[in-house]
Write a protein that holds these residues in place. Structure first.
Motif, PDB file in Angstrom:
ATOM      1  N   ARG A  44       0.837  -1.213   0.000  1.00  0.00           N
ATOM      2  CA  ARG A  44       0.000   0.000   0.000  1.00  0.00           C
ATOM      3  C   ARG A  44       0.863   1.252   0.000  1.00  0.00           C
ATOM      4  O   ARG A  44       0.598   2.215  -0.726  1.00  0.00           O
ATOM      5  N   LEU A  45       1.922   1.257   0.800  1.00  0.00           N
ATOM      6  CA  LEU A  45       2.826   2.411   0.827  1.00  0.00           C
ATOM      7  C   LEU A  45       3.427   2.672  -0.552  1.00  0.00           C
ATOM      8  O   LEU A  45       3.544   3.824  -0.979  1.00  0.00           O
ATOM      9  N   ALA A  46       3.807   1.607  -1.251  1.00  0.00           N
ATOM     10  CA  ALA A  46       4.379   1.754  -2.591  1.00  0.00           C
ATOM     11  C   ALA A  46       3.362   2.363  -3.551  1.00  0.00           C
ATOM     12  O   ALA A  46       3.695   3.265  -4.340  1.00  0.00           O
ATOM     13  N   ARG A  47       2.117   1.891  -3.495  1.00  0.00           N
ATOM     14  CA  ARG A  47       1.065   2.452  -4.351  1.00  0.00           C
ATOM     15  C   ARG A  47       0.834   3.927  -4.028  1.00  0.00           C
ATOM     16  O   ARG A  47       0.692   4.757  -4.928  1.00  0.00           O
ATOM     17  N   GLU A  48       0.804   4.243  -2.737  1.00  0.00           N
ATOM     18  CA  GLU A  48       0.582   5.635  -2.338  1.00  0.00           C
ATOM     19  C   GLU A  48       1.748   6.536  -2.752  1.00  0.00           C
ATOM     20  O   GLU A  48       1.536   7.688  -3.130  1.00  0.00           O
ATOM     21  N   ALA A  49       2.961   6.035  -2.713  1.00  0.00           N
ATOM     22  CA  ALA A  49       4.122   6.819  -3.156  1.00  0.00           C
ATOM     23  C   ALA A  49       4.005   7.130  -4.645  1.00  0.00           C
ATOM     24  O   ALA A  49       4.332   8.245  -5.076  1.00  0.00           O
ATOM     25  N   GLU A  50       3.515   6.164  -5.414  1.00  0.00           N
ATOM     26  CA  GLU A  50       3.312   6.392  -6.847  1.00  0.00           C
ATOM     27  C   GLU A  50       2.257   7.461  -7.093  1.00  0.00           C
ATOM     28  O   GLU A  50       2.283   8.130  -8.125  1.00  0.00           O
ATOM     29  N   GLN A  51       1.343   7.645  -6.151  1.00  0.00           N
ATOM     30  CA  GLN A  51       0.298   8.661  -6.247  1.00  0.00           C
ATOM     31  C   GLN A  51       0.730   9.971  -5.600  1.00  0.00           C
ATOM     32  O   GLN A  51      -0.084  10.863  -5.381  1.00  0.00           O
ATOM     33  N   ASP A  52       2.020  10.084  -5.257  1.00  0.00           N
ATOM     34  CA  ASP A  52       2.600  11.273  -4.616  1.00  0.00           C
ATOM     35  C   ASP A  52       2.024  11.576  -3.239  1.00  0.00           C
ATOM     36  O   ASP A  52       2.030  12.730  -2.806  1.00  0.00           O
TER      37      ASP A  52
END
Length: 116
Positions: A44-52
């Motif tokens: 989830r953290l990785a996905r959120e990082a991709e969403q800035d």
């Protein structure tokens, strides 16, 4: 003693769980983590990082060995002034009292957050 921080990876999930103890749970998570739940959290953290999204969590390594986590979250506003950032960390009991967390905070403070 060399302290480094690196973004959490899926393969770090087991080490995150193993580094937890009663104090970590008491102050950070309120319940003992599982490898499955931690793997989902890291994904989830990785996905959120991709969403800035601004929250970032890093693994803390001492001489190359995983010993804990440190995160920063500028979206936490409870008790903070405008522009402040919430920093939370937990290190394995075996390295507490050796300055590991303090050095990890220094590393985090001097790192270009979004590029890590």
């Amino acid at each position: 003693m060399q302290i480094t921080i690196e973004p959490l990876r899926l393969e770090d999930a087991r080490a995150v769980v193993e580094a937890e103890d009663e104090e970590t749970v008491r102050w950070l998570s309120e319940e003992k983590s599982t490898v499955e739940g931690t793997t989902k959290f890291i994904a989830r953290l990785a996905r959120e990082a991709e969403q800035d999204k601004p929250k970032r969590v890093f693994g803390i390594c001492l001489d190359g060995a995983f010993v804990g986590t440190i995160d920063f979250d500028p979206d936490v506003t409870d008790g903070l002034e405008a522009g402040d950032v919430n920093i939370a960390y937990g290190v394995d009991l075996s390295v507490r009292g050796r300055g590991v967390a303090a050095q990890a905070v220094d590393e985090l403070s001097s790192a270009p957050h979004r590029s890590l």
